[in-house]
Design a protein around this motif. Structure first.
Motif, short mmCIF file in Angstrom:
data_model
loop_
_atom_site.label_atom_id
_atom_site.label_comp_id
_atom_site.label_asym_id
_atom_site.label_seq_id
_atom_site.Cartn_x
_atom_site.Cartn_y
_atom_site.Cartn_z
N GLN A 119 0.84 -1.22 0.00
CA GLN A 119 0.00 0.00 0.00
C GLN A 119 0.86 1.26 0.00
N ALA A 120 1.94 1.24 0.75
CA ALA A 120 2.81 2.42 0.79
C ALA A 120 3.47 2.66 -0.57
N ILE A 121 3.96 1.59 -1.21
CA ILE A 121 4.62 1.75 -2.52
C ILE A 121 3.61 2.17 -3.57
N ARG A 122 2.43 1.59 -3.57
CA ARG A 122 1.41 1.97 -4.55
C ARG A 122 0.98 3.42 -4.35
N GLY A 123 0.88 3.86 -3.10
CA GLY A 123 0.54 5.26 -2.85
C GLY A 123 1.60 6.20 -3.38
N ALA A 124 2.87 5.79 -3.28
CA ALA A 124 3.94 6.64 -3.79
C ALA A 124 3.94 6.67 -5.31
N LEU A 125 3.66 5.53 -5.96
CA LEU A 125 3.68 5.46 -7.41
C LEU A 125 2.49 6.18 -8.03
N ARG A 126 1.33 6.05 -7.42
CA ARG A 126 0.10 6.59 -8.02
C ARG A 126 -0.18 8.02 -7.57
N GLU A 127 0.07 8.31 -6.32
CA GLU A 127 -0.33 9.61 -5.77
C GLU A 127 0.87 10.46 -5.38
N TYR A 132 6.79 8.03 1.83
CA TYR A 132 6.44 7.21 2.98
C TYR A 132 7.71 6.84 3.76
N CYS A 133 7.48 6.43 4.97
CA CYS A 133 8.55 5.92 5.85
C CYS A 133 7.92 4.84 6.72
N ILE A 134 8.32 3.60 6.51
CA ILE A 134 7.72 2.48 7.22
C ILE A 134 8.80 1.53 7.70
N VAL A 156 13.79 -3.69 8.82
CA VAL A 156 14.34 -2.61 8.00
C VAL A 156 13.42 -1.41 8.08
N CYS A 157 14.01 -0.27 7.78
CA CYS A 157 13.26 0.99 7.70
C CYS A 157 13.42 1.53 6.29
N GLU A 158 12.30 1.75 5.59
CA GLU A 158 12.34 2.22 4.21
C GLU A 158 11.72 3.61 4.14
N GLN A 159 12.43 4.51 3.42
CA GLN A 159 11.95 5.86 3.19
C GLN A 159 12.01 6.14 1.70
N SER A 160 11.07 6.92 1.22
CA SER A 160 11.03 7.25 -0.21
C SER A 160 10.92 8.75 -0.39
#
Length: 898
Positions: free
Chosen positions: A410-418, A422-424, A438-442
């Motif tokens: 959901q976080a990756i799709r939100g970044a690609l579409r909208e 994110y940071c999760i 792991v901690c992922e930030q975009s």
């Protein structure tokens, strides 16, 4: 000076153009290079070389000095200007090449050309009609000399000074050589059985393989350099050292060697550039001197050929130096980029941080394509091989924990579409089954999305440990606060063991006491034994046998309780106490592997103890007992933080016990104070009664003094009245009457003196005037003086002085007073006909003086206060007055140490 003179002679002898000025003047380049490398201190050498060369041409000393000064001044001006512009002699920067061209080749030769032409014009060596041509030739000649020779000296000086161009490949670890695929291919042909050569990664190869590759690459580099210079020499010789026809001279054949110059500059940097320009310039220069080559064929005369040669040399040299400097800057930039990439990769490896980029690329004008790229560290974090797995979302989601995939998706799709960054935090499962957090930030950018993935497993573990530590500190603080606020020891200890068991997840936690006896304490229950009264936790008698009991316990209902256990096995208790006193903390992870006494092993078996952790409880320096945690279900590995935390908790338990003991001591002290107040009250009451008696004594004392003085005065008054009533103006006084009056006066005077002396002696000690004294002589004088009184009282005296009585040191007056008091009391209080016995003997190193009589004696009541100050009439009803004699005797004897 020698180099300047030699190159100048060589240039003139080689050129032999018959002109006054040379189109190539190497000494100018030598002088400038020397000043740049060695400093301005070498200007004298340039001046001396120029002076000697000018004199060798046959000119006058004046003209020779002027020419030498102009040449030296030209080099000094060029060196000063270049230093002012922070010129670097390595020529690895394009800026340095341009500075050398402008300041060294163009500006500084203006000084030498102008000064030399002007001096030659003044002295007639320069034709006034051709001074412009002479000036132009000097300027170009000096400039070409600087342009060709100065870089050669500067570059080769750096190379020879560092020796890096000779032994660059000898240090395998620090080598920066580029290994071409040709090198690897040849190496694999030479060593087909070597492994690890599939990829061009030097660090993945063994040391011996890297050494072989380095030597092979150095061989190829040297072979390439030899080939390049050989071709350059051959082509340059064919172009400039052979006769050129007019038909061929129409074509720019002089630029045929130029590609080889470019090859040398690009492949071998500054060293290749200066070597190539030196070779081509010298061959062209030699060809022009031999009247061959394209420049001679094209020119109408030798002067025009010299100009063509100078222009060609300038173009070739400047181009080669610019290309070499540009390549050096590009190489430096590439090396810096590689270092930055390596530093970034190292930083990512240290931080366990990988990055990815997702962006669109275009294979054609209307064919967009999405591409995902992973860094090397991200490959490592995800557990993938970069040569096997290509970056894709499918491969990425394979390692995401199944419980976290939906959230991450959901976080990756939100970044690609909208375009929402994110940071999760989520979990990944590696190929070996281990889990990492792991901690992922975009971040959204113009080209697409960039993100970072960092392994935070260690941080999460540390956070969990910090959280557990904070919880431990909180629990410890609560216990400490509870201890400070409460004096109910039973409640404190039971709550403590319950919370410890819950926090550690143990099966049993208890506090055991090992001491000598257990007594009752009215301050509260601290532990119970079957059929016993409440117990007191105070210091007990060490002479009684050791006993042990549990004073607080929290245990799981599945396991037996130790609450009513009493251990009276003194040997086992001594063993336990010795273990705690010697080792401090008692850590047992598996009781089945522990060698203990049969009694303790039976205890472990009966109460199902599989693992145990005990910390001692110390009351000051005294061992009190232990706080013990049992694991009954299975063995347990005790963590270091558990041991430290339990040790701190044992300190708080000790504080609680000491606090209870202190409270008991305060209670006992308060009771003791009450009894002391009662005793002091009774003492005060007794003192009040004594004061009342003293007050009565004072009244009797005054009455006794008044009675004694009045009696004496009445007797004397009666005698005086009798004399006063006698007829006549005179009265006759008999001797007995006179003696009676005198005795009465003496008695009053003695009484008054005794009162004054005794009062004075109460204030300070009696003063003695000691001197050597024979007691037998003192007794003889005493007997002689008392004979009349003895005769008057019909008394007899028998005295004896022992022969061993020594000579003493005493106050004879005071001792006489003591004996006088004895005789006076004996005669006064006894009837007539008294028999007295006086004896002086030595007893126990003391002189004993005793006076005995056969009189009425002394009653027991009077014996108790014989030598004290007393009042007659207060103690007896038939006598009145004050008694001071014997009291005074006691003071005198005490003053003498008796």
């Amino acid at each position: 000076a020698v180099a300047y003179f030699s190159t100048a002679k060589l240039a003139f002898s080689t050129l032999d153009l018959g002109v006054e000025a040379s189109p190539l003047w190497p000494p100018a380049g030598i002088a400038l290079a020397a000043l740049l490398l060695e400093g301005e201190r070498v200007w004298l050498g340039a001046l001396l070389g120029a002076l000697l060369f000018a004199r060798s041409l046959g000119v006058s000393w004046t003209l020779a000095w002027c020419v030498a000064i102009s040449s030296t001044l030209e080099a000094v001006v060029g060196a000063v200007l270049l230093r002012r512009m922070r010129f670097n002699t390595s020529l690895k920067r394009l800026k340095d090449v341009l500075l050398l061209v402008v300041l060294g080749t163009w500006v500084s030769p203006l000084v030498g050309a102008t000064f030399s032409t002007f001096v030659g014009y003044l002295y007639g060596s320069v034709n006034p009609l051709h001074w412009e041509e002479n000036w132009w030739t000097l300027w170009l000649g000096d400039g070409m000399g600087v342009l060709v020779v100065t870089p050669l000296i500067l570059i080769w000086r750096h190379s020879v000074w560092d020796f890096r161009w000779l032994n660059k490949g000898l240090n395998v670890e620090n080598s920066h050589l580029t290994y071409s695929r040709l090198t690897y291919a040849v190496y694999r042909l030479l060593y087909p059985k070597e492994s690890g050569l599939a990829e061009l990664h030097l660090t993945s190869l063994p040391l011996y393989a890297r050494q072989r590759l380095l030597l092979l690459q150095l061989f190829f580099n040297r072979a390439e350099a030899v080939a390049c210079l050989t071709l350059l020499c051959a082509v340059s010789w064919g172009v400039f050292a052979s006769k050129t026809g007019l038909g061929i001279a129409k074509y720019p054949i002089e630029y045929l060697p130029f590609p080889l110059v470019v090859w040398a500059a690009l492949r071998f940097s500054q060293r290749g550039a200066v070597m190539a320009t030196l070779i081509i310039s010298w061959i062209a220069f030699w060809g022009a001197a031999q009247r061959v080559g394209p420049f001679v064929a094209k020119a109408g005369d030798i002067y025009q050929a010299a100009l063509f040669l100078q222009g060609f040399m300038g173009v070739v040299t400047i181009s080669a130096l610019v290309l070499a400097a540009s390549e050096s800057e590009r190489t430096s930039a590439v090396d810096l980029l590689k270092e930055r990439e390596a530093s970034l990769a190292n930083a990512q490896r240290l931080a366990q941080l990988g990055n990815w980029d997702f962006y669109e690329t275009y294979q054609g004008q209307f064919l967009p394509q999405q591409q995902l790229r992973w860094s090397d560290e991200l490959y490592r974090l995800l557990g993938f091989d970069p040569q096997v797995v290509k970056p894709s979302w499918e491969a990425f989601f394979q390692v995401v924990h199944p419980a976290d995939r939906e959230r991450v998706g959901q976080a990756i799709r939100g970044a690609l579409r909208e375009n929402k960054p994110y940071c999760i935090d989520y979990r990944i499962v590696l190929s070996d089954g281990s889990e990492r957090v792991v901690c992922e930030q975009s971040k959204i950018n113009n080209r697409g999305i960039s993100g970072t993935v960092q392994d935070i497993t260690d941080r999460k573990q540390v956070e969990a440990q910090l959280g557990a530590a904070a919880e431990r500190e909180r629990l410890l603080a609560q216990m400490a606060l509870r201890i400070r606020r409460s004096l109910n020891l039973d409640q404190i200890l039971n709550t403590t063991v319950a919370e410890v068991r819950q926090f550690l997840g143990a099966d049993r936690v208890f506090i055991g006491q090992i001491d000598s006896v257990f007594q009752e304490w009215d301050g509260g229950t601290v532990g119970r034994v079957e059929g016993s009264q409440n117990l007191q936790l105070s210091i007990i008698q060490p002479t009684t046998p050791l006993k042990g009991l549990v004073i607080a316990e929290s245990v799981d209902s599945l396991y037996p309780s130790l609450r009513h256990l009493i251990i009276d096995d003194e040997a086992s208790l001594k063993e336990l106490r010795s273990l705690f006193q010697q080792n401090g903390v008692r850590v047992i992870e598996d009781t089945s592997k522990l060698k203990v006494s049969p009694r303790i092993a039976a205890h472990y078996a009966r109460y199902q103890v599989k693992a145990s952790l005990g910390v001692p409880i110390w009351l000051g320096d005294e061992f009190y007992g232990a706080l013990i945690v049992n694991q009954c279900q299975q063995p347990r590995h005790w963590q270091s933080w558990e041991i430290d935390w339990l040790t701190s908790l044992a300190t708080q338990v000790a504080i609680a016990i000491q606090q209870a003991q202190l409270y008991q001591q305060i209670t006992d002290l308060a009771a003791h104070r009450e009894s002391q107040v009662e005793e002091r009250t009774q003492e005060l009451s007794a003192k009040m009664n004594e004061l009342q008696e003293l007050n009565q004594l004072k009244d009797v004392f005054l009455q006794g003094v008044s009675h004694d003085l009045r009696t004496s005065l009445l007797g004397m008054s009666m005698v005086l009245k009798t004399l006063h009533q006698s007829p006549g103006d005179t009265a006759t006084l008999s001797r007995p009457l006179l003696e009676r009056i005198m005795m009465s006066n003496e008695r009053q005077l003695n009484l008054i003196n005794s009162l004054l002396e005794d009062h004075f002696n109460e204030e300070r000690q009696l003063e003695l005037h000691c001197e050597p004294l024979q007691l037998d002589r003192l007794i003889q004088n005493l007997v002689t003086d008392w004979n009349p009184k003895l005769t008057q009282n019909q008394a007899t005296l028998t005295y004896s002085v022992a022969p061993d009585v020594p000579l003493i040191t005493a106050d004879p007056t005071q001792l006489r007073r003591v004996l006088d008091n004895f005789f006076a009391n004996a005669l006064t209080h006894n009837p007539l006909g008294l028999n007295l016995i006086l004896q002086i003997t030595v007893k126990e190193q003391m002189i004993l003086c005793s006076l005995q009589d056969n009189g009425v004696g002394i009653s027991p009541e009077q014996q108790n206060s014989l030598f004290r100050l007393y009042i007659r009439g207060f103690h007896t009803q038939h006598l009145t007055g004050i008694g001071l004699g014997l009291y005074q005797c006691r003071q005198i004897i005490n003053a003498h140490g008796g």
